[in-house]
Design an enzyme around this catalytic site. Structure first.
Site, PDB file in Angstrom:
ATOM      1  CE  LYS A 173       4.611  15.368 -16.512  1.00 27.96           C
ATOM      2  NZ  LYS A 173       5.932  15.845 -16.911  1.00 27.96           N
ATOM      3  CB  SER A 203      -8.315   7.898   8.428  1.00 33.31           C
ATOM      4  OG  SER A 203      -8.335   6.790   7.550  1.00 33.31           O
ATOM      5  CG  ASN A 213      -4.002  -4.436   7.146  1.00 34.95           C
ATOM      6  OD1 ASN A 213      -2.831  -4.081   7.053  1.00 34.95           O
ATOM      7  ND2 ASN A 213      -4.943  -4.005   6.337  1.00 34.95           N
ATOM      8  CB  ALA A 252      -8.512   1.500  13.501  1.00 36.39           C
ATOM      9  NE  ARG A 306       5.819  18.348 -11.233  1.00 37.40           N
ATOM     10  CZ  ARG A 306       6.437  17.584 -12.118  1.00 37.40           C
ATOM     11  NH1 ARG A 306       7.013  16.455 -11.738  1.00 37.40           N
ATOM     12  NH2 ARG A 306       6.497  17.935 -13.380  1.00 37.40           N
ATOM     13  CG  ASP A 361      -2.102  -0.912   1.093  1.00 38.67           C
ATOM     14  OD1 ASP A 361      -2.517  -1.167  -0.054  1.00 38.67           O
ATOM     15  OD2 ASP A 361      -2.608  -1.391   2.121  1.00 38.67           O
ATOM     16  CG  ASP A 391      -8.186  -5.396   7.953  1.00 38.02           C
ATOM     17  OD1 ASP A 391      -9.072  -6.247   7.780  1.00 38.02           O
ATOM     18  OD2 ASP A 391      -7.573  -4.841   7.008  1.00 38.02           O
TER      19      ASP A 391
END
Ligand SMILES: Nc1ncnc2c1ncn2[C@@H]1O[C@H](COP(=O)(O)OP(=O)(O)OP(=O)(O)O)[C@@H](O)[C@H]1O
Ligand SMILES: [Mg+2]
Length: 327
Positions: A27, A252, A43, A288, A29, A14, A258
């Site tokens: 593009k 998040s 995990n 998590a 960056r 990942d 997991d």
């Protein structure tokens, strides 16, 4: 000592990187990329390593991405046994857009696994001495494999006297349940698909979870409910119990499922009763959610949340939201 083996047939390297804004045709960056080992079983092994539990991770490894994955697992202190395959291990890409905080996750299908390569994975589990107490099969299946592979695994683990824990979806989950397993951890969407219901609602998920137990599909069902925590039902816990998740700041949600399975397994390895183990899993899932990006739960957060849940369970009036604790 309780021996836990995780099996990851479709692991991933990942890669995540930041960008100010995602726009088409130009593009983009990126900032310095961060690489992590990914895939359900890996995990779970990484969570176990963090929470102080042992496991052996068995996974497929192909090409340079596979070698990189190996090095990352070594750094993370994960005991492992790789099964070499012809195709390359997949690389997934997560882009975090700094201007909005949104995450864009690009997930590759992964290698094609041959029947022979699958057989070598199965043999790697079957030849372990001593026989593992728990085998955790987690994650999607690579293409080329029959949906029956987790059913083959279920049969083998059962014959050896071990317990199979499955966290997957769709046909692979259906086939595993047709064979019969120890524990499954669907979320509501996965359960809806499994039992042919509308993912938007209008049915009783707890009843359907109980149905999986009474129908012989799984001895235990841990239905994860996101911010709602989890509902657990099993042969010895027929009606089932609802375990509320503590309220946490959401950074998040990646890695919640997991982390939950990892927390659950860590507690089962310590021979804690099932309901305690589910509580510890819910604490790990909530922990998590507090960590950024794809980071899994941290032990100090998990233990702190778990202690808070125990206090709330002992004193329902103290619970956030003022609702009675059912856990
Ligand atoms: N917003 C949240 N607040 C608190 N806890 C959460 C939240 N979201 C998830 N959790 C915790 O994580 C556990 C697993 O989350 P969820 O039900 O979303 O699993 P999942 O859908 O399998 O996740 P994943 O997408 O990682 O596979 C929940 O049971 C809960 O304990
Ligand atoms: Mg999940």
């Amino acid at each position: 000592m309780t021996m836990i083996v995780t099996l990851t047939l479709n692991p991933a390297l990942d890669i995540s990187a930041h960008v100010n804004r995602v726009v088409p045709d130009s593009k983009l960056r990126l900032g310095e990329p961060v690489c992590e080992a990914g895939g359900g079983g890996l995990n779970v092994s990484r969570v176990l390593a963090r929470l102080g539990g042992d496991s052996l991770a068995i996974y497929t490894r192909g090409g340079p991405a596979g070698a990189r994955l190996d090095a990352l697992l070594e750094e993370g202190g994960v005991a492992r046994e790789a099964v070499d395959i012809q195709d390359d291990t997949r690389e997934n890409l997560s882009i975090i857009e700094d201007s909005t905080g949104q995450q864009f996750r690009f997930v590759m299908p992964g290698p094609r696994l041959t029947r022979d390569e699958w057989q070598r994975c199965l043999d790697a589990v079957a030849n372990l001495d001593p026989v593992p107490d728990y085998v955790v099969a987690s994650g999607s299946l690579p293409s080329g494999l029959s949906v029956d592979v987790y059913a083959d695994l279920a049969r083998m683990v059962h014959e050896q006297g071990g317990r199979l824990v499955v966290d997957t979806s769709g046909e692979a989950l259906r086939a595993a349940l047709d064979e019969g397993v120890y524990l499954v951890k669907p979320n509501v969407r996965e359960l809806a698909r499994l039992v042919g219901r509308d993912p938007e609602g209008g049915w009783d998920p707890e009843k359907e979870a109980r149905g999986l137990v009474s129908g012989g599909g799984s001895e235990v069902v841990v239905l994860s409910l996101g911010a709602g925590g989890a509902f657990v039902t099993g042969r010895d816990l027929e009606v089932g119990e609802h375990v509320r998740s503590p309220t946490v700041p959401i950074t998040s949600k990646v890695g919640a499922g997991d982390s939950m399975v990892g927390g659950l397994m860590a507690a089962l390895a310590r021979h804690e009763p099932l309901l305690h183990a589910v509580r510890y899993g819910v604490a790990a899932g909530a922990a998590a959610v507090m960590t950024p990006g794809s980071e899994l739960c941290r032990k100090e957060d998990t233990d702190r949340l778990f202690a808070r849940m125990r206090e709330d369970a002992a004193d329902p009036a103290a619970q956030s939201g003022g609702q009675a604790a059912m856990a």
